[in-house]
Design a protein around this motif. Structure first.
Motif, short mmCIF file in Angstrom:
data_model
loop_
_atom_site.label_atom_id
_atom_site.label_comp_id
_atom_site.label_asym_id
_atom_site.label_seq_id
_atom_site.Cartn_x
_atom_site.Cartn_y
_atom_site.Cartn_z
N LEU A 104 -21.44 37.74 -43.48
CA LEU A 104 -20.32 38.30 -44.24
C LEU A 104 -19.12 37.35 -44.22
N ASP A 143 -29.11 43.50 -47.52
CA ASP A 143 -28.42 43.00 -48.71
C ASP A 143 -27.61 44.10 -49.38
N VAL A 144 -28.17 45.30 -49.45
CA VAL A 144 -27.46 46.41 -50.11
C VAL A 144 -26.18 46.75 -49.36
N GLU A 145 -26.17 46.58 -48.05
CA GLU A 145 -24.96 46.84 -47.26
C GLU A 145 -23.94 45.73 -47.47
N ARG A 146 -24.38 44.50 -47.48
CA ARG A 146 -23.46 43.39 -47.76
C ARG A 146 -22.80 43.56 -49.11
N ASP A 147 -23.59 43.97 -50.12
CA ASP A 147 -23.03 44.17 -51.46
C ASP A 147 -21.95 45.23 -51.44
N ARG A 148 -22.18 46.32 -50.72
CA ARG A 148 -21.17 47.38 -50.65
C ARG A 148 -19.88 46.87 -50.01
N TYR A 159 -18.77 43.74 -49.71
CA TYR A 159 -18.08 42.78 -50.56
C TYR A 159 -17.41 43.48 -51.75
N ASP A 160 -18.02 44.54 -52.24
CA ASP A 160 -17.39 45.30 -53.33
C ASP A 160 -16.05 45.88 -52.88
N TRP A 161 -15.95 46.30 -51.63
CA TRP A 161 -14.68 46.80 -51.12
C TRP A 161 -13.60 45.73 -51.23
N ARG A 205 -13.63 43.10 -53.27
CA ARG A 205 -13.42 42.65 -54.65
C ARG A 205 -12.66 43.67 -55.49
#
Length: 222
Positions: A109, A141-146, A148-150, A152
């Motif tokens: 992360l 990966d799905v957790e990392r995406d969440r 990073y969305d926070w 962004r």
């Protein structure tokens, strides 16, 4: 029986309120189905929901989708859920029924130590986190995406533990900040995320409400 991936680690009256809240949330999620359910609590503070009736399979799947499930010995490569219990310079330790160790090299992360990453992404203790099982577990990966969305997003967040969603909403109102937030998003039974409106300063909101909550609060600043 489904073991929900959200611990009830508070005690006394707070524990009773949390379990009452969970029973209401489960009822809202599966109450329209033809089932009967009972909420319990394991020795390790993970709640259980026993479901019976013609729609039991559908109800269990809905609960797994909404809350995540604690699964013993998940198959390598599958995505499972645990809660953040501790951290040090070498990685994160999750409670997934058994201890799961995420090495620092598998957090992925961005830069910084695990402690710095935890604070930057607002990972309060006991937050449910999805990971990929294996000989060397990694953040999924799905957790990392969440996460990073926070970061962004156009607006920030304040993440809170040790309080139900209703308690956090009431605290925001009491502190006079109802007009400064969009919503309180439930991350777990006792882990919430206050989503700020544009123009609201997350660290400032944290400082304003922190005295009202016996919780860990971490700001997520885009």
């Amino acid at each position: 029986m489904v073991v929900l991936a959200s611990k009830v680690y508070v005690h006394g009256g707070a524990r009773e309120r949390a379990l009452d809240s969970l029973e209401s949330l489960v009822g809202n999620a599966i109450g329209d189905l033809d089932v009967q359910f009972e909420v319990g609590l394991r020795h390790d503070d993970f709640p259980t929901v026993t479901v019976e009736g013609p729609d039991a399979v559908v109800a269990r799947n809905l609960l797994r989708e909404e809350w995540g499930e604690i699964v013993p010995d998940p198959e390598p490569g599958t995505v499972a859920t645990g809660t953040i219990e501790s951290w040090d310079e070498d990685g994160f330790t999750l409670d997934a029924g058994d201890t799961v160790r995420i090495p620092a090299t598998e957090i992925d992360l961005g830069g910084g130590s695990p402690s710095q990453i935890r604070k930057r992404f607002g990972l309060v203790q006991h937050l449910p986190i999805r990971y990929e099982a294996g000989d060397t577990p990694r953040i999924a990966d799905v957790e990392r995406d969440r996460l990073y969305d926070w970061q962004r997003a156009e607006t920030g967040r304040v993440n809170v533990n040790s309080a139900t969603r209703a308690e956090v909403r009431a605290t925001v109102n009491r502190a006079g900040h109802a007009g400064d937030i969009i919503t309180v998003e439930r991350l777990g039974l006792l882990e919430q995320s206050i989503v700020c409106k544009p123009g609201t300063d997350p660290p400032g909101l944290l400082a304003s409400i922190g005295s009202y909550l016996d919780s860990e609060l971490l700001a997520v600043v885009p």
